[in-house]
Design a protein around this motif. Structure first.
Motif, PDB file in Angstrom:
ATOM      1  N   UNK A   1     -15.163   4.566   2.790  1.00 34.93           N
ATOM      2  CA  UNK A   1     -14.933   6.045   3.964  1.00 34.93           C
ATOM      3  C   UNK A   1     -13.753   6.578   3.076  1.00 34.93           C
ATOM      4  N   UNK A   2     -13.711   6.043   2.617  1.00 35.58           N
ATOM      5  CA  UNK A   2     -12.733   7.351   1.974  1.00 35.58           C
ATOM      6  C   UNK A   2     -12.581   9.028   1.279  1.00 35.58           C
ATOM      7  N   UNK A   3     -13.764   8.834   1.584  1.00 38.98           N
ATOM      8  CA  UNK A   3     -14.353  10.735   1.026  1.00 38.98           C
ATOM      9  C   UNK A   3     -13.955  11.178   2.539  1.00 38.98           C
ATOM     10  N   UNK A   4     -14.243  11.005   3.993  1.00 36.67           N
ATOM     11  CA  UNK A   4     -13.863  11.127   5.153  1.00 36.67           C
ATOM     12  C   UNK A   4     -12.203  11.422   5.462  1.00 36.67           C
ATOM     13  N   UNK A   5     -11.581  10.892   4.839  1.00 34.21           N
ATOM     14  CA  UNK A   5     -10.145  10.936   4.770  1.00 34.21           C
ATOM     15  C   UNK A   5      -9.872  11.385   3.746  1.00 34.21           C
ATOM     16  N   UNK A   6     -10.350  11.236   2.761  1.00 36.12           N
ATOM     17  CA  UNK A   6      -9.234  13.053   1.480  1.00 36.12           C
ATOM     18  C   UNK A   6      -9.700  14.204   2.102  1.00 36.12           C
ATOM     19  N   UNK A   7     -11.609  14.231   3.184  1.00 38.71           N
ATOM     20  CA  UNK A   7     -11.354  16.055   3.649  1.00 38.71           C
ATOM     21  C   UNK A   7     -10.496  15.667   4.179  1.00 38.71           C
ATOM     22  N   UNK A   8     -10.366  15.066   5.692  1.00 41.95           N
ATOM     23  CA  UNK A   8      -9.482  15.375   6.978  1.00 41.95           C
ATOM     24  C   UNK A   8      -7.923  16.048   6.017  1.00 41.95           C
ATOM     25  N   UNK A   9      -7.588  15.153   5.393  1.00 40.46           N
ATOM     26  CA  UNK A   9      -6.256  15.497   4.744  1.00 40.46           C
ATOM     27  C   UNK A   9      -6.356  16.814   3.608  1.00 40.46           C
ATOM     28  N   UNK A  10      -6.876  16.742   3.083  1.00 34.89           N
ATOM     29  CA  UNK A  10      -7.280  18.420   2.432  1.00 34.89           C
ATOM     30  C   UNK A  10      -7.483  19.564   3.267  1.00 34.89           C
ATOM     31  N   UNK A  11      -8.144  19.158   4.433  1.00 36.03           N
ATOM     32  CA  UNK A  11      -8.412  20.360   5.323  1.00 36.03           C
ATOM     33  C   UNK A  11      -7.472  20.652   6.172  1.00 36.03           C
TER      34      UNK A  11
END
Length: 287
Positions: free
Chosen positions: A22-32
């Motif tokens: 689920x890391x891509x989801x977390x990374x996208x949320x952080x970057x957003x």
């Protein structure tokens, strides 16, 4: 928390996060969250490239499924991390990945309101080429999908593209593209509760090499697939559109509108009769 980290460290951290479950989801949320409220000029090329890398990856992975609800976050990254012509290659990859997901029913257009809107407004030609110009096998499915899930013309991604761009795009292959687009758009609008054709619909009708073929595509929207209450009543609201065409300067269009109005009114009467009989039989069963 992340605002004090330099770009190189942030990119390295988010890349490591993206490799986890689920890391891509977390990374996208952080970057957003990090780019929210910033101007494009404030975002470094390193961060922009990271955003592109994440989005290209996510659209082809399980993390872009409907239960992840990443539509808004992805649209934000598309807005702020895709800047110049070089970025068009990655924007094209995003569009192609979404197209494949739609055709395979992994996603539906209703899951992607923000993302599709951003693609259409930021990269209109990529949007049109990908969803309406490339795959003839998928044209009918994609057109129906856009129509069913974007019933309000003001919410349709195509409404975010200038009509001049759309018409120029159509003119490069009018026989195919005009019909495909006519199948996909919502051709009517409501202004102060009065229905009228959209400017784009009228442009397609009046500038087409075959206006009747366009009208035959557009009239499908007069017959609702989903409705609440009386279907006959729903259908009646489209009669003014046919009346408006009876005043057109092109006699081919006016003749079609006159004949179609008579046929359509007959359909409505038959639908009303069916509804009344159904309601009568239903009431009798409960007496």
């Amino acid at each position: 928390m992340f605002n004090d980290i330099d770009d190189d460290s942030l990119v390295s951290l988010l890349k490591r996060i993206s490799t986890k479950d689920d890391g891509i989801t977390v990374a996208i949320n952080i970057l957003s969250l990090l780019i929210h409220g910033k101007e494009k000029e404030e975002i470094s090329k390193k961060i922009a490239l990271l955003g592109q890398e994440l989005i290209v990856s996510v659209t082809s992975s399980i993390f872009f499924k409907r239960d992840q609800r990443l539509d808004y976050e992805i649209s934000e990254i598309l807005k702020y991390c895709f800047v110049d012509e070089i970025d068009q290659k990655n924007a094209l990859l995003v569009a192609q990945n979404i197209f494949s997901a739609l055709v395979n029913s992994d996603l539906y257009t209703r899951d992607l309101d923000d993302t599709l809107g951003t693609l259409a407004s930021t990269y209109p030609l990529i949007f049109l080429d990908t969803f309406f110009g490339e795959s003839k096998k998928a044209d009918d499915y994609i057109a129906l999908s856009f129509t069913m899930n974007n019933l309000n013309s003001s919410l349709h991604p195509i409404s975010l593209i200038e009509n001049s761009i759309i018409l120029q795009w159509c003119n490069s292959d009018p026989e195919v593209r005009q019909l495909t687009l006519a199948s996909a758009i919502t051709p009517y609008q409501f202004i102060e509760d009065e229905i009228s054709w959209t400017p784009l619909a009228m442009d397609l009708i009046e500038n087409s090499i075959d206006p009747i073929a366009i009208l035959e595509k557009l009239k499908r929207k007069f017959r609702p697939i989903f409705w609440g209450g009386s279907r006959a009543t729903e259908m009646e609201q489209y009669i003014p559109l046919l009346l408006q065409l009876q005043n057109n300067v092109n006699y081919i269009i006016t003749d079609w509108a006159s004949k179609e109005k008579q046929k359509f009114q007959s359909e409505i009467l038959a639908e009303r009769k069916f509804e009344n009989e159904y309601e009568k039989n239903a009431n009798e069963r409960f007496e």
